[in-house]
Scaffold this motif. Structure first.
Motif, PDB file in Angstrom:
ATOM      1  N   LYS A 554      -0.662 -20.574   0.161  1.00  0.00           N
ATOM      2  CA  LYS A 554      -1.627 -19.537  -0.164  1.00  0.00           C
ATOM      3  C   LYS A 554      -1.722 -18.534   0.983  1.00  0.00           C
ATOM      4  O   LYS A 554      -1.615 -18.885   2.155  1.00  0.00           O
ATOM      5  N   SER A 555      -1.929 -17.262   0.633  1.00  0.00           N
ATOM      6  CA  SER A 555      -2.019 -16.229   1.660  1.00  0.00           C
ATOM      7  C   SER A 555      -3.324 -16.343   2.429  1.00  0.00           C
ATOM      8  O   SER A 555      -4.377 -16.646   1.873  1.00  0.00           O
ATOM      9  N   THR A 556      -3.268 -16.100   3.723  1.00  0.00           N
ATOM     10  CA  THR A 556      -4.442 -16.177   4.598  1.00  0.00           C
ATOM     11  C   THR A 556      -4.992 -14.775   4.826  1.00  0.00           C
ATOM     12  O   THR A 556      -4.412 -13.779   4.431  1.00  0.00           O
ATOM     13  N   THR A 557      -6.168 -14.743   5.494  1.00  0.00           N
ATOM     14  CA  THR A 557      -6.776 -13.450   5.819  1.00  0.00           C
ATOM     15  C   THR A 557      -5.869 -12.634   6.724  1.00  0.00           C
ATOM     16  O   THR A 557      -5.745 -11.411   6.591  1.00  0.00           O
ATOM     17  N   ALA A 558      -5.195 -13.323   7.675  1.00  0.00           N
ATOM     18  CA  ALA A 558      -4.275 -12.635   8.591  1.00  0.00           C
ATOM     19  C   ALA A 558      -3.121 -11.999   7.823  1.00  0.00           C
ATOM     20  O   ALA A 558      -2.700 -10.878   8.127  1.00  0.00           O
ATOM     21  N   GLU A 559      -2.641 -12.714   6.814  1.00  0.00           N
ATOM     22  CA  GLU A 559      -1.539 -12.165   6.023  1.00  0.00           C
ATOM     23  C   GLU A 559      -1.984 -10.932   5.243  1.00  0.00           C
ATOM     24  O   GLU A 559      -1.234  -9.974   5.094  1.00  0.00           O
ATOM     25  N   GLN A 560      -3.225 -10.961   4.751  1.00  0.00           N
ATOM     26  CA  GLN A 560      -3.751  -9.794   4.038  1.00  0.00           C
ATOM     27  C   GLN A 560      -3.843  -8.592   4.976  1.00  0.00           C
ATOM     28  O   GLN A 560      -3.567  -7.458   4.588  1.00  0.00           O
ATOM     29  N   ALA A 561      -4.218  -8.864   6.231  1.00  0.00           N
ATOM     30  CA  ALA A 561      -4.285  -7.784   7.220  1.00  0.00           C
ATOM     31  C   ALA A 561      -2.890  -7.226   7.498  1.00  0.00           C
ATOM     32  O   ALA A 561      -2.692  -6.021   7.649  1.00  0.00           O
ATOM     33  N   ASN A 562      -1.914  -8.136   7.582  1.00  0.00           N
ATOM     34  CA  ASN A 562      -0.530  -7.705   7.779  1.00  0.00           C
ATOM     35  C   ASN A 562      -0.056  -6.802   6.644  1.00  0.00           C
ATOM     36  O   ASN A 562       0.723  -5.878   6.855  1.00  0.00           O
ATOM     37  N   MET A 563      -0.550  -7.099   5.441  1.00  0.00           N
ATOM     38  CA  MET A 563      -0.167  -6.294   4.284  1.00  0.00           C
ATOM     39  C   MET A 563      -0.586  -4.838   4.482  1.00  0.00           C
ATOM     40  O   MET A 563       0.189  -3.912   4.235  1.00  0.00           O
ATOM     41  N   GLN A 564      -1.809  -4.636   4.950  1.00  0.00           N
ATOM     42  CA  GLN A 564      -2.294  -3.281   5.196  1.00  0.00           C
ATOM     43  C   GLN A 564      -1.495  -2.606   6.305  1.00  0.00           C
ATOM     44  O   GLN A 564      -1.168  -1.423   6.231  1.00  0.00           O
ATOM     45  N   GLU A 565      -1.178  -3.395   7.328  1.00  0.00           N
ATOM     46  CA  GLU A 565      -0.392  -2.869   8.444  1.00  0.00           C
ATOM     47  C   GLU A 565       1.019  -2.487   7.995  1.00  0.00           C
ATOM     48  O   GLU A 565       1.575  -1.463   8.404  1.00  0.00           O
ATOM     49  N   LEU A 566       1.596  -3.333   7.148  1.00  0.00           N
ATOM     50  CA  LEU A 566       2.935  -3.051   6.608  1.00  0.00           C
ATOM     51  C   LEU A 566       2.929  -1.772   5.779  1.00  0.00           C
ATOM     52  O   LEU A 566       3.840  -0.947   5.871  1.00  0.00           O
ATOM     53  N   LYS A 567       1.891  -1.616   4.968  1.00  0.00           N
ATOM     54  CA  LYS A 567       1.797  -0.423   4.127  1.00  0.00           C
ATOM     55  C   LYS A 567       1.713   0.837   4.991  1.00  0.00           C
ATOM     56  O   LYS A 567       2.425   1.824   4.753  1.00  0.00           O
ATOM     57  N   ARG A 568       0.879   0.789   6.011  1.00  0.00           N
ATOM     58  CA  ARG A 568       0.722   1.949   6.903  1.00  0.00           C
ATOM     59  C   ARG A 568       2.023   2.242   7.637  1.00  0.00           C
ATOM     60  O   ARG A 568       2.444   3.408   7.770  1.00  0.00           O
ATOM     61  N   ILE A 603       7.847   6.745  -2.446  1.00  0.00           N
ATOM     62  CA  ILE A 603       7.372   5.550  -1.740  1.00  0.00           C
ATOM     63  C   ILE A 603       6.014   5.815  -1.110  1.00  0.00           C
ATOM     64  O   ILE A 603       5.089   4.995  -1.200  1.00  0.00           O
ATOM     65  N   ILE A 604       5.878   6.980  -0.464  1.00  0.00           N
ATOM     66  CA  ILE A 604       4.605   7.331   0.181  1.00  0.00           C
ATOM     67  C   ILE A 604       3.491   7.409  -0.850  1.00  0.00           C
ATOM     68  O   ILE A 604       2.386   6.894  -0.641  1.00  0.00           O
ATOM     69  N   ARG A 605       3.777   8.038  -2.013  1.00  0.00           N
ATOM     70  CA  ARG A 605       2.766   8.138  -3.066  1.00  0.00           C
ATOM     71  C   ARG A 605       2.340   6.759  -3.554  1.00  0.00           C
ATOM     72  O   ARG A 605       1.160   6.499  -3.763  1.00  0.00           O
ATOM     73  N   LYS A 606       3.305   5.878  -3.725  1.00  0.00           N
ATOM     74  CA  LYS A 606       2.986   4.526  -4.217  1.00  0.00           C
ATOM     75  C   LYS A 606       2.201   3.733  -3.188  1.00  0.00           C
ATOM     76  O   LYS A 606       1.284   2.985  -3.531  1.00  0.00           O
ATOM     77  N   MET A 607       2.565   3.878  -1.911  1.00  0.00           N
ATOM     78  CA  MET A 607       1.844   3.162  -0.859  1.00  0.00           C
ATOM     79  C   MET A 607       0.391   3.633  -0.773  1.00  0.00           C
ATOM     80  O   MET A 607      -0.519   2.837  -0.574  1.00  0.00           O
ATOM     81  N   ASN A 608       0.187   4.931  -0.944  1.00  0.00           N
ATOM     82  CA  ASN A 608      -1.171   5.478  -0.893  1.00  0.00           C
ATOM     83  C   ASN A 608      -1.985   5.127  -2.129  1.00  0.00           C
ATOM     84  O   ASN A 608      -3.206   5.034  -2.085  1.00  0.00           O
ATOM     85  N   ARG A 609      -1.285   4.928  -3.259  1.00  0.00           N
ATOM     86  CA  ARG A 609      -1.949   4.638  -4.519  1.00  0.00           C
ATOM     87  C   ARG A 609      -2.476   3.210  -4.582  1.00  0.00           C
ATOM     88  O   ARG A 609      -3.419   2.906  -5.293  1.00  0.00           O
ATOM     89  N   VAL A 610      -1.836   2.322  -3.841  1.00  0.00           N
ATOM     90  CA  VAL A 610      -2.186   0.903  -3.910  1.00  0.00           C
ATOM     91  C   VAL A 610      -3.488   0.652  -3.165  1.00  0.00           C
ATOM     92  O   VAL A 610      -3.592   0.952  -1.986  1.00  0.00           O
ATOM     93  N   SER A 611      -4.474   0.112  -3.837  1.00  0.00           N
ATOM     94  CA  SER A 611      -5.764  -0.197  -3.214  1.00  0.00           C
ATOM     95  C   SER A 611      -5.773  -1.625  -2.709  1.00  0.00           C
ATOM     96  O   SER A 611      -4.913  -2.430  -3.031  1.00  0.00           O
TER      97      SER A 611
END
Length: 672
Positions: A554-568, A603-611
């Motif tokens: 299962k994904s952890t809180t740290a992994e969720q944070a990494n997701m945001q960092e990866l998107k940016r 790609i940029i549009r899709k990354m920005n669209r994802v909440s």
């Protein structure tokens, strides 16, 4: 155990033949399978399967003709009933007489009655072979329907004529009155027997369902057994088993038109099961045909009493006589009433349709099975005259007709009218939309409550592609040189992303974990540009590993944070790539540069669209799996269109490039 190994080898060979055909679509699968059968027979494996004519007819021909009866276009066949009867009855008996006389005159050692027997077994066209050729040769609809109807009926007339000719040879007695009466009894009796037996089986199935037994597996088993039951009962009663199974298939087809929707599951299971059975049976028919040829040839070619060159001349003369006679018959009787469509002027001139119909008269397994059923001895215990030569000639005519049809028909069946640039462009656009819709259909087929969100998201994306008419955009106007430049531009963008990701790491804007993941994706993209096939295999393995990991951990809180960092990080690296590409843009690479820039902007549009709410691992896992299924369905559709001569190699190449381009975008977006 030995028979099991032989069957296993033959089933494997069916798969091999289709793989070979994938890379050589211009060679029909039947010819590949016959060639494989010959190779297996002469190879050290020494695969041998003696042809028992009676078993062959009931095991292979009966279910194949039953299925042809089920899927035949009844209304169109009915409109062509007069020409079909002329071909399946009139042409068969004319062929028996004329070709029989030619054979007897050319080969005096074959008595007249035996010559008629050989002509009779050569007279029917083979429904299986005609169907196999129709998958890649696009004949006009009325000719295709004529061939289908003829092949369904002329087996019976040819085999009945063959039966009486052989009986006359064995006994030395022949009565035209008795033969004519027997023919009508056998033919009409076969049709009636097929109708009655099929009706009783259908009524029995309905009665069982009323008792509450709705098990689809049981009812599919009944459907599989139906052609064997019909054929064996008909033959036991002394009527035509071939016409019986065709009639039974048509009855089953009529019944299916009025079947209640409550048993739609049965239809789906039945369709899937029959497709597998027919795939195997069609392959086995031609493989077994190939297995027989070396044994047949060895007897004649090693016989010093007859010249090998002379035998091949016999085959050539008989084959050409069959074609010429068939051409003259069609040419003399062809008129506009033979057309099914509304545009009767399509074949105002009958020369071309007559040639196409003549060359389409391929012979197949029924001919060889009939030849092998010739008895070894006559009624006075003498050897049947020239039995081996008759079988050899039958095999030779089969091969000649298949090869001729496969090589000449694709050329003649092409349209005479060349498309102008505008029509070609419109055709490409329509094919493009068709392939996109195949992806949408694949997604709809997998739609359920669990993956509804991911599926609808993808379907929306595909519909947007059609709505925006992306085929008019610059990426679909690129020529071969532009495509090469596009790869170079994308390589520049990837290098710029490498530089940007290292800068972000040095300035502390991203973690080591994020940098490693980004570098990993970029390295894989570079491999994709160099080695497409190898990369695709590697990527599938990586995706499977990711899916297993996501299922188990299962994904952890740290992994969720990494997701945001990866998107940016992805947004920043994409912007850096755009800046670099624009810096080196010139007139020569402008079109290709815009394509790659548009890719990065998307790609940029899709990354920005994802909440944050949508950043759900399960959602993206489902989306990824579904999109790869859609891509595979599209690849299969492109290959099918190409194999069926509906698109050119150039259009197929463009479509594959676009699908590969979509796959590359998916891979780059899947940075988790």
């Amino acid at each position: 155990m030995e028979i099991f190994i032989v069957v296993l080898i033959l089933l494997t060979s069916i798969g091999v033949s289709n793989v070979i055909n994938r890379f050589t679509p211009w060679i029909p699968v039947p010819l590949i399978q016959i060639a494989l059968g010959i190779v297996l027979a002469v190879s050290p494996l020494g695969v041998n399967m003696p042809l028992d004519p009676e078993l062959f007819m009931v095991l292979f021909i009966a279910p194949l003709l039953y299925n042809d009866g089920k899927i035949v276009k009844r209304d169109e066949i009915w409109k062509l009933r007069i020409p079909i009867l002329l071909m399946s009855l009139g042409l068969v008996f004319t062929t028996v007489v004329i070709v029989g006389l030619v054979i007897n005159k050319m080969i005096p050692s074959i008595p007249l009655s035996a010559s008629f027997a050989l002509a009779a077994i050569l007279s029917p066209t083979d429904a299986v072979a005609v169907g196999a050729l129709s998958e890649r040769i696009h004949l006009p609809k009325q000719i295709m329907r004529l061939l289908e109807g003829e092949a369904l009926m002329n087996d019976a007339s040819g085999l009945v004529a063959f039966k009486f000719a052989v009986a006359a040879t064995v006994s030395g007695v022949f009565s035209i009155t008795h033969a004519t009466f027997s023919f009508f009894v056998i033919a009409i009796g076969g049709v009636l027997c097929g109708i009655i037996t099929a009706y009783l089986i259908i009524r029995g199935s309905k009665a069982i369902r009323r008792l509450g037994m709705e098990d689809a597996t049981f009812h599919v088993l009944v459907q599989i057994l139906t052609p064997f039951i019909i054929y064996m009962i008909s033959e036991e009663l002394g009527v035509s088993g071939i016409l019986a199974v065709v009639a039974g298939g048509i009855v089953q087809s009529i019944k299916s038109d009025f079947t209640e929707s409550a048993i739609s599951k049965l239809k789906i299971v039945s369709s899937s099961t029959w497709s597998v059975i027919l795939f195997i049976l069609n392959g086995l028919v031609f493989l077994i045909l190939g297995l027989q040829i070396p044994a047949v040839e060895s007897v004649i070619l090693k016989d010093n009493s007859i010249s090998n060159v002379q035998v091949f001349i016999y085959i050539l003369v008989i084959s050409l006589t069959l074609i010429v006679l068939r051409f003259l018959w069609v040419y003399l009787f062809w008129n506009e009433s033979w057309n099914i469509g509304k545009k009767k002027h399509v074949y105002k001139h009958k020369l071309k349709p007559s040639i196409l119909t003549a060359l389409s008269g391929v012979r197949g397994s029924v001919t060889l099975a009939g030849a092998f059923s010739i008895p070894y001895v006559l009624g006075n215990n003498e050897a049947f005259p020239e039995r081996d030569l008759i079988i050899f000639i039958a095999a030779g005519v089969i091969l000649f007709s298949l090869i001729l049809a496969s090589t000449v028909l694709p050329i003649l069946s092409k349209g005479d009218k060349k498309l102008d640039a505008y029509n070609v462009d419109m055709l490409e656009k329509e094919i493009f939309r068709k392939v996109i819709r195949v992806g949408i259909k694949a997604l709809n087929d997998d739609l359920d409550l669990d993956n509804k969100k991911a599926t609808l998201s993808l379907i929306s994306s595909y519909k947007k592609i059609i709505k925006n008419n992306f085929i008019n955009k610059q990426e679909f106007q690129l020529n071969i040189q532009d495509r090469k430049i596009e790869k170079d531009i994308l390589a520049i963008g990837l290098k710029a992303e490498h530089v940007e990701i290292k800068r972000l790491f040095k300035t502390g804007e991203i973690s080591t974990c994020v940098m490693d993941k980004q570098e990993y994706v970029l390295n894989n993209m570079e491999k994709y540009l160099d080695r497409k096939i190898k990369f695709r295999v590697i990527n599938k393995i990586i995706l499977v590993r990711k899916i297993i990991k996501n299922l188990l951990v299962k994904s952890t809180t740290a992994e969720q944070a990494n997701m945001q960092e990866l998107k940016r990080a992805k947004i920043l690296t994409s912007k850096a790539a755009i800046v670099k590409i624009k810096a080196q843009m010139n007139e020569e690479n402008m079109k290709a540069s815009f394509v790659v820039i548009d890719h990065y902007n998307e790609i940029i549009r899709k990354m920005n669209r994802v909440s944050n709410k949508d950043k759900d691992l399960n959602f993206y896992k489902q989306r990824r799996e579904l999109q790869f299924k859609a891509l595979q369905a599209q690849r299969n559709e492109v290959q099918s269109l190409f194999e069926n001569n509906e698109i050119t190699r150039e259009i197929a190449s463009k479509l594959r490039q676009f699908i590969n381009y979509l796959e590359a975008i998916i891979i780059e977006e899947e940075i988790v």
